[in-house]
Design a protein around this motif. Sequence first.
Motif, PDB file in Angstrom:
ATOM      1  N   GLY A 185      95.345  23.976  -1.676  1.00 18.34           N
ATOM      2  CA  GLY A 185      95.728  24.644  -0.435  1.00 18.34           C
ATOM      3  C   GLY A 185      94.863  25.886  -0.327  1.00 18.34           C
ATOM      4  N   GLY A 186      94.667  26.371   0.839  1.00 14.08           N
ATOM      5  CA  GLY A 186      93.720  27.457   1.013  1.00 14.08           C
ATOM      6  C   GLY A 186      94.204  28.801   0.511  1.00 14.08           C
ATOM      7  N   LEU A 225      96.450  16.716  -2.736  1.00 14.61           N
ATOM      8  CA  LEU A 225      97.684  16.980  -2.021  1.00 14.61           C
ATOM      9  C   LEU A 225      97.583  18.423  -1.521  1.00 14.61           C
ATOM     10  CD1 LEU A 225     100.452  15.666  -1.416  1.00 14.61           C
ATOM     11  CD2 LEU A 225     101.300  16.749  -3.504  1.00 14.61           C
ATOM     12  N   VAL A 226      97.631  18.599  -0.217  1.00 15.12           N
ATOM     13  CA  VAL A 226      97.385  19.918   0.362  1.00 15.12           C
ATOM     14  C   VAL A 226      98.715  20.566   0.737  1.00 15.12           C
ATOM     15  CG1 VAL A 226      96.230  21.169   2.221  1.00 15.12           C
ATOM     16  CG2 VAL A 226      95.172  19.112   1.252  1.00 15.12           C
ATOM     17  N   VAL A 227      98.912  21.785   0.227  1.00 14.00           N
ATOM     18  CA  VAL A 227     100.153  22.506   0.489  1.00 14.00           C
ATOM     19  C   VAL A 227      99.912  23.527   1.591  1.00 14.00           C
ATOM     20  CG1 VAL A 227     101.975  23.935  -0.525  1.00 14.00           C
ATOM     21  CG2 VAL A 227     100.792  22.238  -1.935  1.00 14.00           C
ATOM     22  N   THR A 228     100.865  23.612   2.503  1.00 18.62           N
ATOM     23  CA  THR A 228     100.803  24.656   3.511  1.00 18.62           C
ATOM     24  C   THR A 228     102.201  25.252   3.676  1.00 18.62           C
ATOM     25  OG1 THR A 228     100.038  25.187   5.752  1.00 18.62           O
ATOM     26  CG2 THR A 228     101.216  23.096   5.470  1.00 18.62           C
ATOM     27  N   THR A 229     102.315  26.240   4.529  1.00 15.06           N
ATOM     28  CA  THR A 229     103.624  26.809   4.869  1.00 15.06           C
ATOM     29  C   THR A 229     103.696  26.872   6.399  1.00 15.06           C
ATOM     30  OG1 THR A 229     103.007  29.138   5.074  1.00 15.06           O
ATOM     31  CG2 THR A 229     103.414  28.313   2.841  1.00 15.06           C
ATOM     32  N   THR A 242      98.704  30.580   7.059  1.00 12.37           N
ATOM     33  CA  THR A 242      98.399  29.513   6.097  1.00 12.37           C
ATOM     34  C   THR A 242      97.746  28.327   6.783  1.00 12.37           C
ATOM     35  OG1 THR A 242     100.383  30.192   4.902  1.00 12.37           O
ATOM     36  CG2 THR A 242      99.364  28.130   4.220  1.00 12.37           C
ATOM     37  N   THR A 243      98.322  27.905   7.888  1.00  9.92           N
ATOM     38  CA  THR A 243      97.775  26.699   8.529  1.00  9.92           C
ATOM     39  C   THR A 243      96.350  26.941   9.035  1.00  9.92           C
ATOM     40  OG1 THR A 243      99.017  27.310  10.506  1.00  9.92           O
ATOM     41  CG2 THR A 243      99.906  25.543   9.163  1.00  9.92           C
ATOM     42  N   GLU A 244      96.061  28.181   9.402  1.00 12.45           N
ATOM     43  CA  GLU A 244      94.695  28.505   9.809  1.00 12.45           C
ATOM     44  C   GLU A 244      93.724  28.167   8.675  1.00 12.45           C
ATOM     45  OE1 GLU A 244      93.501  29.362  12.606  1.00 12.45           O
ATOM     46  OE2 GLU A 244      91.464  29.910  12.011  1.00 12.45           O
ATOM     47  N   THR A 245      94.103  28.539   7.435  1.00 12.09           N
ATOM     48  CA  THR A 245      93.250  28.273   6.279  1.00 12.09           C
ATOM     49  C   THR A 245      93.281  26.793   5.907  1.00 12.09           C
ATOM     50  OG1 THR A 245      93.760  30.484   5.502  1.00 12.09           O
ATOM     51  CG2 THR A 245      92.754  29.008   3.917  1.00 12.09           C
ATOM     52  N   VAL A 246      94.448  26.182   6.031  1.00  8.36           N
ATOM     53  CA  VAL A 246      94.554  24.756   5.687  1.00  8.36           C
ATOM     54  C   VAL A 246      93.685  23.912   6.615  1.00  8.36           C
ATOM     55  CG1 VAL A 246      96.159  22.792   5.797  1.00  8.36           C
ATOM     56  CG2 VAL A 246      96.741  24.813   4.476  1.00  8.36           C
ATOM     57  N   ARG A 247      93.594  24.319   7.861  1.00  9.81           N
ATOM     58  CA  ARG A 247      92.700  23.571   8.766  1.00  9.81           C
ATOM     59  C   ARG A 247      91.265  23.609   8.254  1.00  9.81           C
ATOM     60  NH1 ARG A 247      95.836  25.315  13.313  1.00  9.81           N
ATOM     61  NH2 ARG A 247      94.442  27.069  13.637  1.00  9.81           N
ATOM     62  N   LEU A 303      91.009  21.309   5.259  1.00  7.08           N
ATOM     63  CA  LEU A 303      90.951  19.892   5.645  1.00  7.08           C
ATOM     64  C   LEU A 303      89.583  19.525   6.190  1.00  7.08           C
ATOM     65  CD1 LEU A 303      94.492  19.445   7.242  1.00  7.08           C
ATOM     66  CD2 LEU A 303      93.687  18.570   5.035  1.00  7.08           C
ATOM     67  N   GLN A 304      88.992  20.466   6.907  1.00  7.31           N
ATOM     68  CA  GLN A 304      87.639  20.223   7.427  1.00  7.31           C
ATOM     69  C   GLN A 304      86.654  20.062   6.271  1.00  7.31           C
ATOM     70  OE1 GLN A 304      86.573  22.936  10.557  1.00  7.31           O
ATOM     71  NE2 GLN A 304      84.399  22.428  10.370  1.00  7.31           N
ATOM     72  N   LEU A 305      86.805  20.926   5.250  1.00  6.63           N
ATOM     73  CA  LEU A 305      85.923  20.845   4.089  1.00  6.63           C
ATOM     74  C   LEU A 305      86.134  19.532   3.328  1.00  6.63           C
ATOM     75  CD1 LEU A 305      83.844  22.225   2.207  1.00  6.63           C
ATOM     76  CD2 LEU A 305      85.779  23.160   0.946  1.00  6.63           C
ATOM     77  N   PHE A 306      87.399  19.146   3.162  1.00  2.00           N
ATOM     78  CA  PHE A 306      87.675  17.867   2.484  1.00  2.00           C
ATOM     79  C   PHE A 306      86.986  16.719   3.217  1.00  2.00           C
ATOM     80  CE2 PHE A 306      91.712  19.943   0.841  1.00  2.00           C
ATOM     81  CZ  PHE A 306      91.215  20.077  -0.435  1.00  2.00           C
ATOM     82  N   ARG A 307      87.021  16.802   4.536  1.00  9.39           N
ATOM     83  CA  ARG A 307      86.380  15.747   5.327  1.00  9.39           C
ATOM     84  C   ARG A 307      84.871  15.744   5.077  1.00  9.39           C
ATOM     85  NH1 ARG A 307      88.711  15.579  11.206  1.00  9.39           N
ATOM     86  NH2 ARG A 307      87.476  17.445  11.500  1.00  9.39           N
ATOM     87  N   GLU A 308      84.275  16.951   5.059  1.00 10.06           N
ATOM     88  CA  GLU A 308      82.829  17.036   4.847  1.00 10.06           C
ATOM     89  C   GLU A 308      82.441  16.565   3.450  1.00 10.06           C
ATOM     90  OE1 GLU A 308      81.960  21.097   5.733  1.00 10.06           O
ATOM     91  OE2 GLU A 308      82.367  20.866   7.872  1.00 10.06           O
ATOM     92  N   LEU A 309      83.297  16.873   2.474  1.00 13.73           N
ATOM     93  CA  LEU A 309      83.006  16.475   1.091  1.00 13.73           C
ATOM     94  C   LEU A 309      83.457  15.037   0.805  1.00 13.73           C
ATOM     95  CD1 LEU A 309      84.121  19.723  -0.791  1.00 13.73           C
ATOM     96  CD2 LEU A 309      81.781  18.941  -0.437  1.00 13.73           C
ATOM     97  N   ARG A 310      84.096  14.436   1.810  1.00 15.20           N
ATOM     98  CA  ARG A 310      84.623  13.061   1.686  1.00 15.20           C
ATOM     99  C   ARG A 310      85.603  12.930   0.522  1.00 15.20           C
ATOM    100  NH1 ARG A 310      79.106   9.647   3.077  1.00 15.20           N
ATOM    101  NH2 ARG A 310      78.815  10.579   5.120  1.00 15.20           N
ATOM    102  N   LEU A 311      86.481  13.910   0.407  1.00 13.55           N
ATOM    103  CA  LEU A 311      87.494  13.882  -0.642  1.00 13.55           C
ATOM    104  C   LEU A 311      88.755  13.230  -0.092  1.00 13.55           C
ATOM    105  CD1 LEU A 311      87.094  17.511  -2.056  1.00 13.55           C
ATOM    106  CD2 LEU A 311      86.015  15.398  -2.854  1.00 13.55           C
ATOM    107  N   PRO A 312      89.365  12.350  -0.868  1.00 14.17           N
ATOM    108  CA  PRO A 312      90.571  11.678  -0.380  1.00 14.17           C
ATOM    109  C   PRO A 312      91.776  12.621  -0.364  1.00 14.17           C
ATOM    110  CG  PRO A 312      90.065  10.990  -2.620  1.00 14.17           C
ATOM    111  CD  PRO A 312      88.944  11.886  -2.194  1.00 14.17           C
TER     112      PRO A 312
END
Lengths: 135, 244
Positions: B23-24, B150-154, B159-164, B167-176
């Motif tokens: 989580g961010g 598993l991404v944790v947010t509140t 928090t969700t600003e950072t989680v977004r 998630l964008q980074l996970f997509r770029e890194l192609r992480l499941p």
Amino acid sequence: MHEWALADAVVATAVKIAQQQGLQQIGEINLRLGELQQIDREVFEFALRHVLPPDDPMLAGVQFIIEAEPAELRCLACGHAWLLAESFAALPADQREAIHLLPETVHIYVTCPACESPDFEIVAGRGVALISIGG
Amino acid sequence: MDPRLQIIDRRMAGVRRILAVTGGKGGIGKSSLAATAALWLARRGERVGLLDLDFCGPSTHVILGIRDARPVEDGGLVPAIAQGLRFMSIVHFIDDRPAPLRGQEISNALIELLAITRWGDLDWLVIDMPPGFSDPLLDAARLLGRAEYLVVTTPSVLTTETVRKALQLFRELRLPVLGVVENMHRGDEPPLAAQLAGFDVPLLGAIPFDDAYEAALGDVERLAHTTFMRAVGRIVDAITARRD
């Protein structure tokens, strides 16, 4: 002893490099052994011999050439540079053991002799490095 | 060349699945979720390891009441067994002292632990990731190709600003990404789905804010009866049912 884990890693890495370079046989493996990790050289050399896969022609007759490297530290707060040996002797056995297992814990147990900051960098001599292999 | 990199896959060979809890932000419950998820899985009869990679703020040992557990040197480091888990953390080496490590040193310590820890056969290795997405996340992405996140947010927009971004980074890194869990839910916040619109990730559920959780820290029997851990268990059961 985790010298065995590191020896295992060295041999696996050398084999991978040899395969990448198309070598049929590895004649020598050149290693640098950083002082910080306090590897027991005798145990490490023994481990290197015993993790070799038996009957693997690629590694038959391989020689390990090991160069010891003193650990040099440099303070990022005041710029002072020093050798680990100056700090290490004064540490109790449990702290030396922690550094042996996880060298970065040196930042917990050692401070700059000039300004006492724990914010220093390990300039040289951290741990085991594979320098090159020869056919 | 760093020989440790070559051995990490072999160290993980007996591990069936790797669950990285991330989580961010700090303070959003990553460690609590990682520790209780590991405990839940272990109590379900699975073989579980818990690796605390938060070198600057390790806390899973506090959550689970793990004291005096030490790894044993045997061809590497064999993790201590505590609370039914194989447990590895920087606290084994530093006790309660602070660890002032810079980025490269965090990477080096992380690689060392991955290279020398002998987990053996595990159904799950749960990893408590540190906050943010700098060196440890990038190293995990590079070195633990099989890890599922598993991404944790509140409910907080902070928090969700950072989680977004995460998630964008996970997509770029192609992480499941297994999904997003909303922690500290009070029931009157805007729906998480709206805040994460545009990200194709499962929303795995909300964990209600549990006033009893703090008092249960360090006592696994009390933890097991908290609303928090039961909610984590439901999420873990859903994840494992989906993929097992």
